[in-house]
Design a protein around this motif. Structure first.
Motif, PDB file in Angstrom:
ATOM      1  N   VAL A 252      24.840   1.810  18.888  1.00 59.84           N
ATOM      2  CA  VAL A 252      23.394   1.828  19.053  1.00 59.84           C
ATOM      3  C   VAL A 252      22.780   2.421  17.790  1.00 59.84           C
ATOM      4  N   GLY A 253      21.492   2.169  17.594  1.00 62.91           N
ATOM      5  CA  GLY A 253      20.837   2.728  16.420  1.00 62.91           C
ATOM      6  C   GLY A 253      19.377   2.346  16.346  1.00 62.91           C
ATOM      7  N   ALA A 254      18.720   2.842  15.301  1.00 59.15           N
ATOM      8  CA  ALA A 254      17.302   2.552  15.090  1.00 59.15           C
ATOM      9  C   ALA A 254      16.993   2.719  13.612  1.00 59.15           C
ATOM     10  N   ASP A 255      15.986   2.007  13.147  1.00 62.42           N
ATOM     11  CA  ASP A 255      15.504   2.214  11.788  1.00 62.42           C
ATOM     12  C   ASP A 255      13.990   2.107  11.756  1.00 62.42           C
ATOM     13  N   TYR A 256      13.412   2.755  10.765  1.00 65.47           N
ATOM     14  CA  TYR A 256      11.959   2.796  10.605  1.00 65.47           C
ATOM     15  C   TYR A 256      11.632   2.536   9.143  1.00 65.47           C
TER      16      TYR A 256
ATOM     17  N   VAL B 288      20.661   7.732   7.339  1.00 63.29           N
ATOM     18  CA  VAL B 288      20.237   7.360   5.995  1.00 63.29           C
ATOM     19  C   VAL B 288      18.733   7.589   5.885  1.00 63.29           C
ATOM     20  N   ALA B 289      18.309   8.182   4.775  1.00 63.68           N
ATOM     21  CA  ALA B 289      16.884   8.384   4.518  1.00 63.68           C
ATOM     22  C   ALA B 289      16.594   8.062   3.062  1.00 63.68           C
ATOM     23  N   ALA B 290      15.437   7.468   2.819  1.00 68.29           N
ATOM     24  CA  ALA B 290      15.027   7.159   1.446  1.00 68.29           C
ATOM     25  C   ALA B 290      13.511   7.260   1.359  1.00 68.29           C
ATOM     26  N   TYR B 291      13.049   7.606   0.171  1.00 66.54           N
ATOM     27  CA  TYR B 291      11.603   7.652  -0.064  1.00 66.54           C
ATOM     28  C   TYR B 291      11.336   7.198  -1.493  1.00 66.54           C
TER      29      TYR B 291
ATOM     30  N   THR C 112       9.512  -0.695  13.355  1.00 67.27           N
ATOM     31  CA  THR C 112      10.530   0.111  14.015  1.00 67.27           C
ATOM     32  C   THR C 112      11.475  -0.820  14.751  1.00 67.27           C
ATOM     33  N   THR C 113      12.760  -0.648  14.526  1.00 65.77           N
ATOM     34  CA  THR C 113      13.762  -1.511  15.140  1.00 65.77           C
ATOM     35  C   THR C 113      14.777  -0.665  15.892  1.00 65.77           C
ATOM     36  N   VAL C 114      15.081  -1.054  17.114  1.00 62.11           N
ATOM     37  CA  VAL C 114      16.190  -0.469  17.866  1.00 62.11           C
ATOM     38  C   VAL C 114      17.221  -1.569  18.086  1.00 62.11           C
ATOM     39  N   PHE C 115      18.484  -1.191  18.087  1.00 60.93           N
ATOM     40  CA  PHE C 115      19.518  -2.206  18.227  1.00 60.93           C
ATOM     41  C   PHE C 115      20.717  -1.639  18.962  1.00 60.93           C
ATOM     42  N   GLY C 116      21.507  -2.531  19.488  1.00 64.32           N
ATOM     43  CA  GLY C 116      22.718  -2.129  20.184  1.00 64.32           C
ATOM     44  C   GLY C 116      23.693  -3.284  20.247  1.00 64.32           C
ATOM     45  N   ALA C 117      24.969  -2.971  20.366  1.00 60.48           N
ATOM     46  CA  ALA C 117      26.001  -3.993  20.481  1.00 60.48           C
ATOM     47  C   ALA C 117      27.186  -3.419  21.237  1.00 60.48           C
ATOM     48  N   VAL C 118      27.818  -4.260  22.030  1.00 59.56           N
ATOM     49  CA  VAL C 118      29.034  -3.873  22.734  1.00 59.56           C
ATOM     50  C   VAL C 118      30.078  -4.952  22.496  1.00 59.56           C
ATOM     51  N   GLU C 119      31.299  -4.523  22.206  1.00 60.89           N
ATOM     52  CA  GLU C 119      32.423  -5.432  22.012  1.00 60.89           C
ATOM     53  C   GLU C 119      33.500  -5.106  23.030  1.00 60.89           C
TER      54      GLU C 119
ATOM     55  N   GLN D 188      -2.293  -0.922  -8.147  1.00 63.11           N
ATOM     56  CA  GLN D 188      -1.361  -0.859  -7.027  1.00 63.11           C
ATOM     57  C   GLN D 188      -0.492   0.389  -7.089  1.00 63.11           C
ATOM     58  N   HIS D 189      -0.334   1.006  -5.915  1.00 60.36           N
ATOM     59  CA  HIS D 189       0.512   2.196  -5.754  1.00 60.36           C
ATOM     60  C   HIS D 189       1.169   2.106  -4.381  1.00 60.36           C
ATOM     61  N   ASP D 190       2.498   2.167  -4.355  1.00 56.40           N
ATOM     62  CA  ASP D 190       3.253   2.012  -3.114  1.00 56.40           C
ATOM     63  C   ASP D 190       3.988   3.290  -2.755  1.00 56.40           C
ATOM     64  N   ARG D 191       4.003   3.569  -1.457  1.00 57.43           N
ATOM     65  CA  ARG D 191       4.830   4.640  -0.900  1.00 57.43           C
ATOM     66  C   ARG D 191       5.651   4.046   0.231  1.00 57.43           C
ATOM     67  N   VAL D 192       6.977   4.243   0.153  1.00 56.46           N
ATOM     68  CA  VAL D 192       7.878   3.566   1.092  1.00 56.46           C
ATOM     69  C   VAL D 192       8.884   4.567   1.650  1.00 56.46           C
ATOM     70  N   PRO D 193       8.624   5.148   2.828  1.00 56.42           N
ATOM     71  CA  PRO D 193       9.634   5.969   3.494  1.00 56.42           C
ATOM     72  C   PRO D 193      10.519   5.101   4.397  1.00 56.42           C
ATOM     73  N   VAL D 194      11.804   5.452   4.471  1.00 58.10           N
ATOM     74  CA  VAL D 194      12.774   4.710   5.276  1.00 58.10           C
ATOM     75  C   VAL D 194      13.661   5.714   6.001  1.00 58.10           C
ATOM     76  N   LEU D 195      13.943   5.449   7.275  1.00 58.74           N
ATOM     77  CA  LEU D 195      14.830   6.303   8.049  1.00 58.74           C
ATOM     78  C   LEU D 195      15.699   5.421   8.940  1.00 58.74           C
ATOM     79  N   TYR D 196      16.988   5.748   8.986  1.00 58.42           N
ATOM     80  CA  TYR D 196      17.934   4.935   9.746  1.00 58.42           C
ATOM     81  C   TYR D 196      19.005   5.828  10.348  1.00 58.42           C
ATOM     82  N   GLY D 197      19.394   5.513  11.569  1.00 58.36           N
ATOM     83  CA  GLY D 197      20.475   6.247  12.210  1.00 58.36           C
ATOM     84  C   GLY D 197      21.262   5.341  13.135  1.00 58.36           C
TER      85      GLY D 197
END
Length: 751
Positions: free
Chosen positions: A256-260, A220-223, A303-310, A233-242
């Protein structure tokens, strides 16, 4: 419950139990969007298909809860804002989602700091896929909750949530559920633009990586590029997720995954709008007013990294282990005029607030539990046992502003004329340093166990307990980077047992009654005038209510009452000098004997095919032991209703919503209208307020083709002017305006 979700609400879906305090049940149920036997989920990109809940239970509980309970068996309030609702109302941030959630009020310190409040108290407990994190807002904190593009839904659990989270705050817990990798290839692309020069691009694609579908991925990507109704005020917000998911075996799943997320705010404010002139009359600044400069900046990166096992254990047990690791940077170059009391010609304010800070934040959180069934006395009962650990390291460098340039406001010159406010002075030089100003460390470890006993088909009893070990400490350093033994209490170490109990009784297949008890335990980081850490807030949360599906399981009605008792509740010290503690902190006080009571009512669901309605009303009042109302800057009454209707032909959908709240106010010293011989205003005890108001939203969505959808959304349709909050801070009473009318158009293409 809100959300345009269409579902059979009372079936045997596995939702639950944070097992916190009871609250009215809502019309929608949280479900995991991974493939599961219990739920037939439509394609997320489908705008009109229903979610159909079957009778078979999924042995994997949802990430926000622990026990496998149906909606009617759950003694708590769980509101789910699903992806359909997010798309309908074109919600692009977590803040916008919570602004439509029952019982949640939004207040803003400035253009970059937003507070969420439920039942008269701030919401600090957040979760990422059920793993705890902390939401705090200050000049240092890096708590941007971020863009909604990476989340499938948002779950809001009202009431104390200490059994699983550790901190039993009586407001709410917000669980952000990330998007999962789908079992078939799909995606979408969207573009939007509108008021305040807003432009946004968003893309989402995912599907199987291997031929057998055992490995799946999603990106997922957004800008977003936007100005604001607030000047400068002026905002710039990039987002990236996998994310990547792997069915290692039929009984073992790995994710597993990460987002920024990066939020770059230029011309960022660091305060609010003065509310009163020196003669005691109200100010009349426009909604676009700002007290900052063009060169300010608030840059936050996470920046976030995550993981889960079931792991399935036999046919009745599940083991789940999850991890989140967050790394954040906050680089803020800030300036703002004080509140205070300006003269009618715009002069007379004191020294502005200015700050340069470099902050590093590291968070690590682990959550693990086992859940399953046992047979006792011929009946099945559910058992959950688990633990979690959360730690956060927080470092503020001693970087600061250097000498002030010509024309820069100082204590001697005061703030120049703010009507009109036209700052032309340059930014001071920045003196960067690797020496820390202070560090803060927080550690929280706990274990919990809970059982649901089924003595009869119509009666369920839940009992649980948690042990929490909480430790927070802060170290201050001098200019040379030497630790300062300044004699103040810098360490807080608490150990706490927190019990929980609940009971649910079915009067009929469509009506159930419930009652519950939950312990309140909230460690605080606030300090008194001596710079000592204040003791934790303790108490209890009691609730009782009724839930019903009078017209079938697709439409629910609920009502509940709650009573909260608290000791050592932290409030701002009204007699303290603002920002007088190290780190620009303002002293606080502990107040005991605080009582909060109120009630909630909700209707939610689909009364007719194609028509969804979600309405709620909340009343909450808090008083100290003398009967004085505390936290009056949160409304006593809050009502919301949102609806959508799909016209015959299935191409055009229209809808809208209304949010209404009662008066809010704050107490402090205000000008009396009289002056001393020297011309200074004479202050007396008084109030500042924002009267009751309502805002209206509207939407229209049209299917151009089966793949392309055109939408128009309008917020604050009638351009209501109001303050989102009024508080005494930054030298006097200040307020922050709510957003004027905003129109956004978008087009989305599914594939």
């Amino acid at each position: 419950m809100i959300g345009g979700m269409k579902m059979v609400a009372g079936s045997s879906l596995w939702t639950i139990a944070l097992v916190l305090s009871a609250a009215p049940a809502t019309g929608n149920v949280a479900v995991d969007d991974a493939p599961a036997a219990a739920v037939s989920m439509p394609d997320e990109d489908s705008q009109d298909q229903a979610i159909v809940v079957t009778g078979e239970k999924d042995k994997r509980p949802t990430t926000s809860t622990r026990l496998p309970l149906t909606l009617k068996e759950t003694p708590q309030s769980v509101t789910v804002v699903d992806r359909q609702r997010i798309e309908d109302f074109n919600l692009t941030s977590v803040t916008e989602v919570l602004a439509q959630t029952p019982g949640v009020t939004i207040s803003s310190t400035d253009s970059n700091r937003t507070n969420f409040n439920v039942r008269g108290f701030a919401v600090r407990n957040f979760q990422l896929d059920g793993v705890p994190t902390i939401y705090q807002v200050s000049g240092y904190e890096n708590s941007a909750v971020g863009d909604i593009a990476i989340y499938d839904r948002v779950e809001v659990i009202r009431g104390a949530a200490g059994l699983v989270t550790g901190v039993g705050d009586p407001s709410a817990t917000v669980n952000l559920i990330r998007k999962r990798a789908p079992g078939e290839f799909r995606g979408y692309f969207s573009m939007q633009g509108g008021s305040f020069s807003t432009y946004r691009l968003e893309a989402d694609v995912g599907g199987p990586v291997t031929q057998d579908g055992s490995v799946r991925a999603r990106v997922v990507a957004a800008y977003t590029d936007r100005e604001s109704y607030i000047d400068l005020q002026h905002d710039r917000v990039p987002v990236l997720y996998g994310t990547l998911e792997w069915d290692v075996t039929p009984h073992t799943r790995l994710r597993v995954g990460a987002d920024y997320l990066r939020t770059d705010s230029r011309g960022a404010g660091w305060g609010s709008v003065p509310l009163l002139y020196t003669d005691g009359t109200k100010t009349d600044f426009p909604r676009s007013f700002t007290g900052t400069t063009r060169w300010t900046q608030w840059l936050r990166e996470t920046t976030t990294v995550f993981g889960a096992v079931e792991q399935d254990i036999g046919s009745n047990w599940l083991l789940r282990v999850s991890y989140n690791g967050r790394r954040g940077d906050n680089d803020s170059t800030l300036f703002n005029i004080p509140n205070g009391f300006p003269n009618r010609d715009g002069t007379g304010l004191g020294t502005p607030f200015s700050f340069y800070g470099e902050v590093d934040q590291n968070e690590d959180a682990v959550d693990a539990y086992v859940a399953g069934k046992v047979t006792l006395f011929g009946r099945e009962h559910e058992v959950v046992a688990g633990m979690n650990h959360f730690e956060r390291d927080f470092l503020v460098n001693r970087s600061r502003y250097g000498a002030t340039p010509p024309g820069y406001p100082t204590a001697e010159t005061g703030t120049p004329d703010i009507d009109p406010w036209n700052p032309t002075f340059a930014r001071p030089d920045i003196i960067r340093s690797t020496v820390p100003d202070f560090t803060q460390d927080l550690r929280q470890t706990g274990g919990y166990g809970v059982v649901r006993l089924n003595p009869a088909d119509w009666l369920k009893v839940i009992a649980g307990v948690r042990y929490t070990d909480y430790k927070a400490d802060r170290d201050n350093y001098n200019l040379a980077g030497v630790l300062q033994p300044d004699g103040v209490s810098n360490v807080q170490h608490e150990r706490k047992w927190a019990p929980y109990g609940g009971i649910v009784a079915d009067l009929t297949p469509a009506i159930s009654l419930y009652a519950s008890y939950a312990s309140v335990f909230t460690p605080v980081s606030a300090r008194n005038a001596n710079n000592d850490i204040l003791p934790p807030t303790t108490g209890a949360n009691y609730e009782a209510g009724v839930k019903a599906t009078p017209f079938g399981e697709g439409f629910t009605v609920s009502a509940a009452g709650f009573h909260i008792r608290q000791d050592n509740l932290t409030i701002t010290d009204p007699n303290a000098v603002p920002n007088s503690l190290p780190g620009n902190l303002t002293p606080s006080l502990s107040v005991s004997g605080v009582k909060t009571w109120g009630g909630e009512a909700e209707v939610a669901g689909e009364p007719l095919p194609g028509w969804t309605i979600n309405g709620s009303y909340t009343y909450a009042r808090s008083e100290d032991r003398t009967g004085l109302r505390i936290n009056p800057f949160f409304p006593l009454h809050l009502g919301r209703i949102y609806t959508t209707y799909r016209l015959p032909g299935d191409r055009l959908t229209i809808g809208g919503g209304v949010t209404a709240q009662s008066r809010i106010f704050d107490r402090g010293n205000v000008p009396s209208g009289r002056f001393t011989a020297a011309g200074a205003p004479i202050l007396v005890a008084g109030e500042v307020e924002q009267g009751a108001y309502a805002t209206v939203d509207a939407l229209a969505r049209y299917k151009l083709t089966e793949r392309a959808i055109l939408s128009v959304n309008v917020t604050n349709l009638f351009d209501q002017s109001y303050y989102r909050n009024v508080r005494f801070a930054f030298g006097g009473p200040g307020g922050f305006y709510g957003e004027p009318r905003r129109v956004i158009g978008s087009i989305r293409v599914n594939f």
